[in-house]
Scaffold this motif. Structure first.
Motif, PDB file in Angstrom:
ATOM      1  N   PHE A 376      -9.586  -6.029   5.303  1.00  0.00           N
ATOM      2  CA  PHE A 376      -9.203  -5.757   6.685  1.00  0.00           C
ATOM      3  C   PHE A 376      -9.892  -6.674   7.700  1.00  0.00           C
ATOM      4  CE2 PHE A 376      -8.343  -1.127   5.296  1.00  0.00           C
ATOM      5  CZ  PHE A 376      -7.009  -1.417   5.040  1.00  0.00           C
ATOM      6  N   GLY A 377     -10.467  -7.779   7.234  1.00  0.00           N
ATOM      7  CA  GLY A 377     -11.159  -8.688   8.135  1.00  0.00           C
ATOM      8  C   GLY A 377     -10.204  -9.497   8.997  1.00  0.00           C
ATOM      9  N   ALA A 405      -5.227  -6.862   7.264  1.00  0.00           N
ATOM     10  CA  ALA A 405      -5.136  -6.493   8.675  1.00  0.00           C
ATOM     11  C   ALA A 405      -4.024  -7.294   9.345  1.00  0.00           C
ATOM     12  CB  ALA A 405      -6.461  -6.746   9.374  1.00  0.00           C
ATOM     13  N   GLN A 406      -3.208  -6.615  10.101  1.00  0.00           N
ATOM     14  CA  GLN A 406      -2.090  -7.261  10.779  1.00  0.00           C
ATOM     15  C   GLN A 406      -2.559  -8.143  11.921  1.00  0.00           C
ATOM     16  OE1 GLN A 406       0.664  -4.800  13.302  1.00  0.00           O
ATOM     17  NE2 GLN A 406       2.116  -5.316  11.675  1.00  0.00           N
ATOM     18  N   GLY A 407      -3.579  -7.696  12.649  1.00  0.00           N
ATOM     19  CA  GLY A 407      -4.046  -8.458  13.801  1.00  0.00           C
ATOM     20  C   GLY A 407      -3.041  -8.413  14.940  1.00  0.00           C
ATOM     21  N   ARG A 408      -3.333  -9.188  15.978  1.00  0.00           N
ATOM     22  CA  ARG A 408      -2.472  -9.176  17.162  1.00  0.00           C
ATOM     23  C   ARG A 408      -1.350 -10.207  17.071  1.00  0.00           C
ATOM     24  NH1 ARG A 408      -7.369  -9.853  21.548  1.00  0.00           N
ATOM     25  NH2 ARG A 408      -8.724  -8.225  20.745  1.00  0.00           N
ATOM     26  N   ASN A 409      -1.402 -11.030  16.055  1.00  0.00           N
ATOM     27  CA  ASN A 409      -0.603 -12.235  16.057  1.00  0.00           C
ATOM     28  C   ASN A 409       0.438 -12.237  14.938  1.00  0.00           C
ATOM     29  OD1 ASN A 409       0.262 -14.897  15.982  1.00  0.00           O
ATOM     30  ND2 ASN A 409      -1.674 -15.602  16.806  1.00  0.00           N
ATOM     31  N   PRO A 410       1.729 -12.210  15.284  1.00  0.00           N
ATOM     32  CA  PRO A 410       2.752 -12.205  14.236  1.00  0.00           C
ATOM     33  C   PRO A 410       2.748 -13.462  13.367  1.00  0.00           C
ATOM     34  CG  PRO A 410       3.739 -12.502  16.414  1.00  0.00           C
ATOM     35  CD  PRO A 410       2.309 -12.145  16.642  1.00  0.00           C
ATOM     36  N   ALA A 433      -1.621  -3.972   7.751  1.00  0.00           N
ATOM     37  CA  ALA A 433      -2.023  -2.739   8.422  1.00  0.00           C
ATOM     38  C   ALA A 433      -2.227  -2.990   9.906  1.00  0.00           C
ATOM     39  CB  ALA A 433      -3.325  -2.211   7.810  1.00  0.00           C
ATOM     40  N   ALA A 434      -1.594  -2.178  10.731  1.00  0.00           N
ATOM     41  CA  ALA A 434      -1.798  -2.266  12.178  1.00  0.00           C
ATOM     42  C   ALA A 434      -3.153  -1.674  12.536  1.00  0.00           C
ATOM     43  CB  ALA A 434      -0.698  -1.508  12.908  1.00  0.00           C
ATOM     44  N   ASP A 450      -7.972   0.870  -3.582  1.00  0.00           N
ATOM     45  CA  ASP A 450      -8.786   1.029  -4.795  1.00  0.00           C
ATOM     46  C   ASP A 450     -10.018   0.137  -4.808  1.00  0.00           C
ATOM     47  OD1 ASP A 450      -7.030   2.861  -6.488  1.00  0.00           O
ATOM     48  OD2 ASP A 450      -5.623   1.263  -5.983  1.00  0.00           O
ATOM     49  N   LEU A 451      -9.933  -1.036  -4.185  1.00  0.00           N
ATOM     50  CA  LEU A 451     -11.057  -1.976  -4.165  1.00  0.00           C
ATOM     51  C   LEU A 451     -10.888  -2.906  -2.975  1.00  0.00           C
ATOM     52  CD1 LEU A 451     -13.584  -3.064  -5.761  1.00  0.00           C
ATOM     53  CD2 LEU A 451     -12.022  -4.738  -6.787  1.00  0.00           C
ATOM     54  N   ALA A 452     -11.959  -3.113  -2.225  1.00  0.00           N
ATOM     55  CA  ALA A 452     -11.936  -4.076  -1.123  1.00  0.00           C
ATOM     56  C   ALA A 452     -12.361  -5.446  -1.640  1.00  0.00           C
ATOM     57  CB  ALA A 452     -12.868  -3.628  -0.001  1.00  0.00           C
TER      58      ALA A 452
END
Length: 573
Positions: A376-377, A405-410, A433-434, A450-452
């Motif tokens: 999610f970084g 992580a989806q972030g702000r940028n498409p 993920a939003a 399950d694992l990061a």
């Protein structure tokens, strides 16, 4: 009075009002002069700048577009538009404006910085050496201080070039020089003076920001019998209503907003407050003002900590907070500052409520039967090397998914899906993920993975701590720089050091092993859940005592007339 002189006067007044914290007055002044100056692109740049100060970036961008309608080759308007739209959903337009600016002037400092930042922010999978060459070119131009500071921030993301890093540090020292008016309050002699040490923390991030997240409980945890806590905010966060902002402001002895003060005034205020140890929680993250304040030496002992992993390499910082993992003693020679090594980890944490019932896999676009890897970084940390490793892991675990992580940028999602397809991984294997404004729900959704998987060149920090607190193990690779070791530090402090790999091959092998042996992944999760309460990583009170011991050691050396020196605190002190 000529039109040019009248406009110059308006421009000067506008910038004075903005600097004094009166953007609304500046905008009202500009509106009154609209009929006279509306044909000038520079007028619309002023309007856009005032709107940005008022927290209205979309309206500001429209003003910069008006400027470019009047002069499509206006360099300042192109840069202003690029900067305004950077890290927004309009990143493509930002990058286009920056490219046009560099075509007009290949030596434009702001455009060079934005071109590097734009590539990083959109997870471009190109050669990072090209970005490093732009930074090197920028440094050779002897740019403004703010652009040198931005360059210093970017270097670790480009697979750390130590020579370039030191070149930038030296350039920052030269740019700031020896500021006039350097004064430090004089500490009383040993055996006299205040009973309490006065600690000042300086940051723009006393609110809903990763720094605010991990320090929220620290300020109130300080022993008020021995310490007074002052917070100096260089950003007032006027539109924020988060619990982080509220709790942090209520957890200190004094909260001082220095956002509208110039460097000299802010320095004078800190001197007046007689701060013993001043701590920079920001470093090279965007704002140059903090470094300029510290260059004036407002406190007898000055420390850098947390802002971004690593050091600042500037002579007016006495210490960096580290530990034996991120700053091993044999590497002291690499630092300008001295190292204060804490016994377990250099990083503070905060325990947060978790809502494990907020979301299901279906809510998040995940398959019930998939082994889910999560990272999610921010996309800035996703470089070609780690992305290649992730794709090999997905190939090694059939049917698995990678949750990002989806972030702000498409553009980020488009770029990463394209890069995955080029490596033989289909669209359904990547899930985005939003951002969830409720951190309890964000922490809760970690149970769906399950694992990061950690990034390599710059490790996850708050993201890794969130995962571990939520009970999701994270696999990392220990690197050769502070910022590539902090996740290893966290894992050792929670009793899971075996999840820190030595090589990329080992990282891939272990991820594939967990992905194809779910019982092993489940066992690691069970150990982590138990270790959260037994190991020091999430012991906020214990960490604060260790940090206070470090502060006292620094102060004792200073009061006895000894110069700063690196030291390591024992675990039981």
């Amino acid at each position: 009075m000529s039109e040019d002189i009248a406009f110059d006067n308006l421009s000067h007044k506008t910038h004075e009002l903005l600097a004094s914290g009166s953007p609304q007055l500046a905008l009202e002044d500009l509106k009154r002069t609209f009929p006279r100056f509306a044909k000038r692109p520079e007028f619309w740049i002023l309007v856009g700048t005032a709107l940005e100060y008022l927290g209205q970036p979309e309206q500001a961008a429209e003003s910069y577009r008006f400027a470019l309608q009047r002069d499509p080759q206006h360099l300042q308007a192109l840069v202003a538009l690029g900067l305004c739209l950077h890290t927004t959903s309009h990143e493509a337009e930002s990058r286009a404006a920056v490219a046009r600016a560099l075509a007009l002037d290949p030596n434009c400092e702001e455009a060079l910085v934005l071109s590097v930042s734009g590539d990083l922010a959109t997870a471009q999978m190109g050669d990072r050496r090209l970005l490093a060459s732009r930074i090197r070119h920028l440094v050779g131009l002897k740019p403004k201080l703010v652009n040198l500071i931005r360059a210093a921030y970017f270097v670790p993301f480009l697979d750390i070039d130590y020579e370039l890093e030191r070149e930038i540090w030296a350039a920052i020292e030269t740019a700031i020089g020896q500021p006039a008016g350097r004064t430090t309050w004089s500490a009383p002699a040993v055996g006299s003076g205040r009973a309490k040490l006065r600690i000042g923390y300086v940051s723009p991030n006393f609110g809903d920001h990763p720094i605010g997240h991990v320090t929220k409980s620290l300020y109130r945890s300080h022993d008020r019998r021995r310490f007074e806590v002052y917070l100096y905010s260089v950003y007032s966060r006027p539109f924020e209503t988060s619990e982080y902002k509220t709790v942090i402001r209520e957890s200190c002895d004094r909260f001082i907003d220095i956002s509208s003060m110039d460097v000299r005034t802010a320095h004078a205020r800190i001197v007046e407050d007689q701060i013993d140890i001043l701590v920079d929680l920001n470093g090279y993250m965007v704002i140059s003002k903090i470094i300029e304040i510290f260059a004036r030496r407002p406190a007898p002992v000055q420390v850098y900590w947390l802002g971004h992993a690593g050091a600042l390499g500037l002579s007016w910082y006495d210490y960096v907070i580290g530990d034996a993992t991120v700053t091993p003693p044999e590497e002291d020679r690499l630092y300008v500052e001295k190292i204060a090594r804490l016994p377990h980890t250099f990083h503070s944490v905060d325990r947060h409520e978790i809502d494990f019932d907020a979301l299901s896999r279906r809510d998040c676009g995940l398959r019930d039967d998939a082994f889910v890897f999560a990272s999610f970084g921010v996309p800035t940390k996703i470089d070609p090397e780690v992305f290649d490793a992730w794709m090999q892991i997905l190939h090694g675990v059939p049917g698995s998914q990678l949750w990002l992580a989806q972030g702000r940028n498409p553009e980020v999602e488009r770029n990463l899906r394209r890069a995955a397809a080029e490596r033989g991984i289909g669209d359904e294997r990547l899930v985005f993920a939003a951002r969830l404004p409720d951190k309890r729900a964000h922490l809760g959704r970690h149970r769906l993975a399950d694992l990061a998987l950690d990034t390599f060149t710059v490790n996850a920090s708050t993201v890794a701590l969130d995962a571990l607190w939520a009970g999701l193990p994270i696999l990392t690779r220990t690197g050769r720089h502070f910022c590539a070791r902090n996740c290893t530090s966290f894992l050792r402090a929670v009793g899971l050091g075996e999840l820190a790999c030595v090589t990329t091959a080992q990282y891939i092998e272990r991820a594939v092993h967990f992905g194809t042996h779910r019982e092993a992944a489940g066992e690691i999760r069970r150990r982590l859940w138990a270790n959260r309460e037994r190991y020091p990583l999430f012991d906020t009170e214990g960490f604060t005592r260790q940090l206070e011991n470090a502060y006292r050691t620094m102060w004792e050396r200073h009061r006895s007339g000894q110069p700063p020196t690196s030291f390591s605190l024992p675990a039981d002190r």
